[in-house]
Motif scaffolding. Sequence first.
Motif, PDB file in Angstrom:
ATOM      1  N   CYS A 159       0.835  -1.199   0.000  1.00  0.00           N
ATOM      2  CA  CYS A 159       0.000   0.000   0.000  1.00  0.00           C
ATOM      3  C   CYS A 159       0.873   1.255   0.000  1.00  0.00           C
ATOM      4  N   LYS A 160       0.525   2.202  -0.853  1.00  0.00           N
ATOM      5  CA  LYS A 160       1.162   3.526  -0.878  1.00  0.00           C
ATOM      6  C   LYS A 160       0.063   4.545  -1.127  1.00  0.00           C
ATOM      7  N   GLY A 161      -0.040   5.523  -0.259  1.00  0.00           N
ATOM      8  CA  GLY A 161      -1.054   6.549  -0.426  1.00  0.00           C
ATOM      9  C   GLY A 161      -2.467   5.977  -0.416  1.00  0.00           C
ATOM     10  N   GLN A 162      -2.709   4.939   0.374  1.00  0.00           N
ATOM     11  CA  GLN A 162      -3.988   4.247   0.511  1.00  0.00           C
ATOM     12  C   GLN A 162      -4.460   3.572  -0.780  1.00  0.00           C
ATOM     13  N   VAL A 163      -3.509   3.274  -1.676  1.00  0.00           N
ATOM     14  CA  VAL A 163      -3.795   2.565  -2.920  1.00  0.00           C
ATOM     15  C   VAL A 163      -2.802   1.406  -3.025  1.00  0.00           C
ATOM     16  N   SER A 164      -3.267   0.259  -3.506  1.00  0.00           N
ATOM     17  CA  SER A 164      -2.335  -0.859  -3.670  1.00  0.00           C
ATOM     18  C   SER A 164      -1.499  -0.642  -4.925  1.00  0.00           C
ATOM     19  N   VAL A 165      -0.206  -0.901  -4.798  1.00  0.00           N
ATOM     20  CA  VAL A 165       0.697  -0.737  -5.939  1.00  0.00           C
ATOM     21  C   VAL A 165       1.253  -2.068  -6.418  1.00  0.00           C
ATOM     22  N   SER A 166       1.122  -3.114  -5.591  1.00  0.00           N
ATOM     23  CA  SER A 166       1.538  -4.446  -6.049  1.00  0.00           C
ATOM     24  C   SER A 166       0.877  -5.500  -5.173  1.00  0.00           C
ATOM     25  N   PHE A 167       0.818  -6.706  -5.723  1.00  0.00           N
ATOM     26  CA  PHE A 167       0.259  -7.850  -5.000  1.00  0.00           C
ATOM     27  C   PHE A 167       0.978  -9.105  -5.447  1.00  0.00           C
ATOM     28  N   SER A 168       1.378  -9.951  -4.504  1.00  0.00           N
ATOM     29  CA  SER A 168       1.916 -11.271  -4.838  1.00  0.00           C
ATOM     30  C   SER A 168       1.236 -12.316  -3.969  1.00  0.00           C
ATOM     31  N   LYS A 169       0.685 -13.307  -4.632  1.00  0.00           N
ATOM     32  CA  LYS A 169       0.000 -14.399  -3.931  1.00  0.00           C
ATOM     33  C   LYS A 169       1.042 -15.378  -3.406  1.00  0.00           C
ATOM     34  N   CYS A 170       0.851 -15.820  -2.179  1.00  0.00           N
ATOM     35  CA  CYS A 170       1.762 -16.815  -1.602  1.00  0.00           C
ATOM     36  C   CYS A 170       1.461 -18.183  -2.206  1.00  0.00           C
ATOM     37  N   PRO A 171       2.492 -18.996  -2.468  1.00  0.00           N
ATOM     38  CA  PRO A 171       2.246 -20.371  -2.907  1.00  0.00           C
ATOM     39  C   PRO A 171       1.463 -21.106  -1.818  1.00  0.00           C
ATOM     40  N   PHE A 172       0.746 -22.163  -2.178  1.00  0.00           N
ATOM     41  CA  PHE A 172      -0.119 -22.859  -1.229  1.00  0.00           C
ATOM     42  C   PHE A 172       0.651 -23.404  -0.031  1.00  0.00           C
ATOM     43  N   TYR A 173       1.948 -23.628  -0.167  1.00  0.00           N
ATOM     44  CA  TYR A 173       2.735 -24.191   0.921  1.00  0.00           C
ATOM     45  C   TYR A 173       3.367 -23.117   1.808  1.00  0.00           C
ATOM     46  N   GLN A 174       3.001 -21.857   1.569  1.00  0.00           N
ATOM     47  CA  GLN A 174       3.468 -20.758   2.399  1.00  0.00           C
ATOM     48  C   GLN A 174       2.261 -19.955   2.882  1.00  0.00           C
TER      49      GLN A 174
END
Length: 119
Positions: A39-54
């Motif tokens: 989050c930057k400035g109350q807006v998401s700038v990136s997203f990464s999904k965790c693998p199922f084993y994490q």
Amino acid sequence: ITEECKKTALGRNMAACQEDDCRGKADGLYCEHEGVVECKGQVSVSFSKCPFYQECEHSWQAGVRTASCQEDACEDKADGWHCKGDHLVQCSGLVTVDIQMCPSFQECEESPVAVASCV
């Protein structure tokens, strides 16, 4: 990253979608939707999904909120093959080193001696 959609004053059948994950949050990394959102400035700038084993875990580093995907399937397992849902995970040194999915007609089953298999 999710959006929240609401009716607006633009018209009866008009709606506008606004991002929801970072609203009201300070800049930093957060666990959302089984992953890490930045989050930057109350807006998401990136997203990464965790693998199922994490799994995503929060922490504080130098006073800054952070989040990262951390080992989950092998964190307390001996070396060898183990079950994580319908997947076989191979653990070595408390880390997942290989993954195999069981066929849809089989289930992962684990024996007491750290040997798992699809049956």
